[in-house]
Design an enzyme around this catalytic site. Structure first.
Site, mmCIF file in Angstrom:
data_model
loop_
_atom_site.group_PDB
_atom_site.id
_atom_site.type_symbol
_atom_site.label_atom_id
_atom_site.label_comp_id
_atom_site.label_asym_id
_atom_site.label_seq_id
_atom_site.Cartn_x
_atom_site.Cartn_y
_atom_site.Cartn_z
ATOM 1 C CB SER A 3 -0.904 -0.005 1.235
ATOM 2 O OG SER A 3 -1.607 1.207 1.364
ATOM 3 N N GLY A 4 0.775 2.045 -1.027
ATOM 4 C CA GLY A 4 1.627 3.219 -1.131
ATOM 5 C C GLY A 4 1.063 4.412 -0.376
ATOM 6 C CE LYS A 13 -2.838 -4.545 -6.470
ATOM 7 N NZ LYS A 13 -2.329 -3.317 -5.853
ATOM 8 C CB SER A 16 -5.449 -3.145 -2.739
ATOM 9 O OG SER A 16 -4.575 -2.435 -3.586
ATOM 10 C CB SER A 17 -8.252 -2.544 -7.510
ATOM 11 O OG SER A 17 -8.372 -1.159 -7.321
ATOM 12 C CB VAL A 57 -7.414 5.857 1.378
ATOM 13 C CG1 VAL A 57 -6.896 6.660 2.541
ATOM 14 C CG2 VAL A 57 -6.392 5.822 0.253
ATOM 15 C CB ALA A 73 -12.608 2.615 3.274
ATOM 16 N N GLY A 133 -16.324 -1.175 6.093
ATOM 17 C CA GLY A 133 -16.631 -0.405 7.279
ATOM 18 C C GLY A 133 -17.652 0.672 6.992
ATOM 19 N N PRO A 134 -18.150 1.333 8.041
ATOM 20 C CG PRO A 134 -18.397 2.320 10.139
ATOM 21 C CD PRO A 134 -17.770 1.135 9.452
#
Length: 364
Positions: free
Chosen positions: A81-82, A158, A225-226, A343, A345, A349-350
């Site tokens: 994750s960058g 991913k 992540s993608s 990030v 998200a 989560g909410p």
């Protein structure tokens, strides 16, 4: 097989000396490393080369000190994750096989991996992708030896996103796509979060119109992540299993918003550490290996009733604002700036908050 876990600092963009030091010290063998999850110091965008450099450095150490060939080393899940905005320190959490056994009545950390069926460009943002991701998550549970979804506490994925080439391919086959290239990273992440939630029974199969719109639907354990380098969902799943052995246990909770300090401590409690009602970093006694969390700016533009400017800032992207803010809160909570904060998200989560996962060392 039990799982060993260590956290190492990344001292420069191509540094993997921390991993090498643990191998040379005999903590584990290079051939025993089964996964790496890390934060690198680039911009966190599509052109963030620091993720590639860290990936090459860590795989290079495994090749130098182990017996696995290049093809097998390439298959080891490594999630980078960058973006180390604010006080976040570049670091990696390394997972390795361990032959320690444990009592049958004690739940300890286990890991499973799987690949979903191929995700087509026209699947992204639609029920077909939700179903394919859910199928992959169920396979990863089997690989981890977990039968109860409640024992799953962290699913790192991913998945593919859209490119001009894949959009063109879909159109040639008479298909449409859900969104454009720019939006597809968030859409892919969000659709994957729903697939995880469906697999674990957190939500029912969503309607097409709910995907990326009904943000009340989410997973409490997803971190998605993608990228452009794959055409399916790569899934790394962590949970607890009785009799697994080892020292480590995993737990989770959610941050309700970017200021929810209690959400972080609740995840640590869920992992097995007893804490006072108003916990502080000094109460952890070095038992927290790491925390992993997702976050994003609240789309209402408010935080506890106060106006926020993240989404209006044309100079600094709101991802960098939220990552820095939550990273600072998390660093203060555990007393260590080497914390994993990611990030984008959506459905993780909410809204305005995100999942928090904690891995703790419970001793022998």
């Amino acid at each position: 097989m039990a799982v060993d876990v260590v956290k190492v600092e990344i001292k420069s963009v191509m540094d993997a000396s921390g991993l090498e030091e643990f191998i040379l010290a005999g903590r584990f063998k290079a051939d025993d490393v089964i996964a790496v999850i890390g934060k690198t110091e680039g911009n966190g965008g599509v052109n963030d080369f620091t993720r590639i450099l860290s990936d090459q450095a860590f795989r290079g150490v495994l090749a130098c000190h182990g017996t696995r060939d290049t093809a097998n080393i390439k298959q080891i899940p490594m999630v980078w994750s960058g973006g180390c905005d604010g006080v976040i320190t570049p670091h990696a959490t390394v997972f390795a096989r361990n032959d320690r056994t444990g009592p049958a009545d004690q739940q300890r950390l286990v890991m499973g991996t799987a690949l979903s069926p191929v995700i087509l460009p026209e699947d992204i943002g639609r029920p077909a992708m939700v179903e394919k991701v859910a199928e992959g998550v169920r396979l990863a549970m089997i690989d981890a030896g977990i039968t109860d979804p409640r024992d799953v506490h962290y699913v790192q994925t991913k998945t593919p996103l859209l490119t001009m080439e894949t959009i063109s391919d879909a159109k040639k086959r008479g298909k449409t796509v859900f969104c454009d290239v720019h939006e597809s990273m968030g859409v892919s992440n969000g659709t994957t979060g729903l697939g995880i939630a469906v697999a674990l029974g957190e939500v029912a199969m969503p309607k097409a119109e709910d995907i990326c719109h009904n943000l009340d639907l989410y997973s409490s354990v997803a971190s998605c992540s993608s990228g452009v380098e794959l055409d399916c969902a790569q899934i790394v799943l962590f949970g607890n299993r009785a009799g697994a052995g080892g020292r480590y246990r995993i737990g989770h909770s959610v941050m309700k918003d970017a200021l929810d300090l209690d959400g972080i401590y609740d995840a640590i409690r869920n992992a097995g550490l007893e804490l006072p009602e108003r916990a502080r970093a000094s109460d952890l006694n070095g038992k927290v290996v790491n925390c992993f969390m997702k976050c994003e700016a609240d789309r209402t533009g408010l935080l506890r009733g106060r106006r926020q400017i993240m989404l209006d800032d044309s100079d600094v992207h709101h991802h960098r604002h939220s990552k820095a803010a939550v990273g600072g809160l998390a660093a203060a909570a555990i007393g260590d700036p080497a914390v994993f904060v990611s990030v984008d998200a959506m459905h993780q989560g909410p809204q305005g908050g995100g999942p928090v996962i904690a891995i703790v060392d419970l001793g022998e």
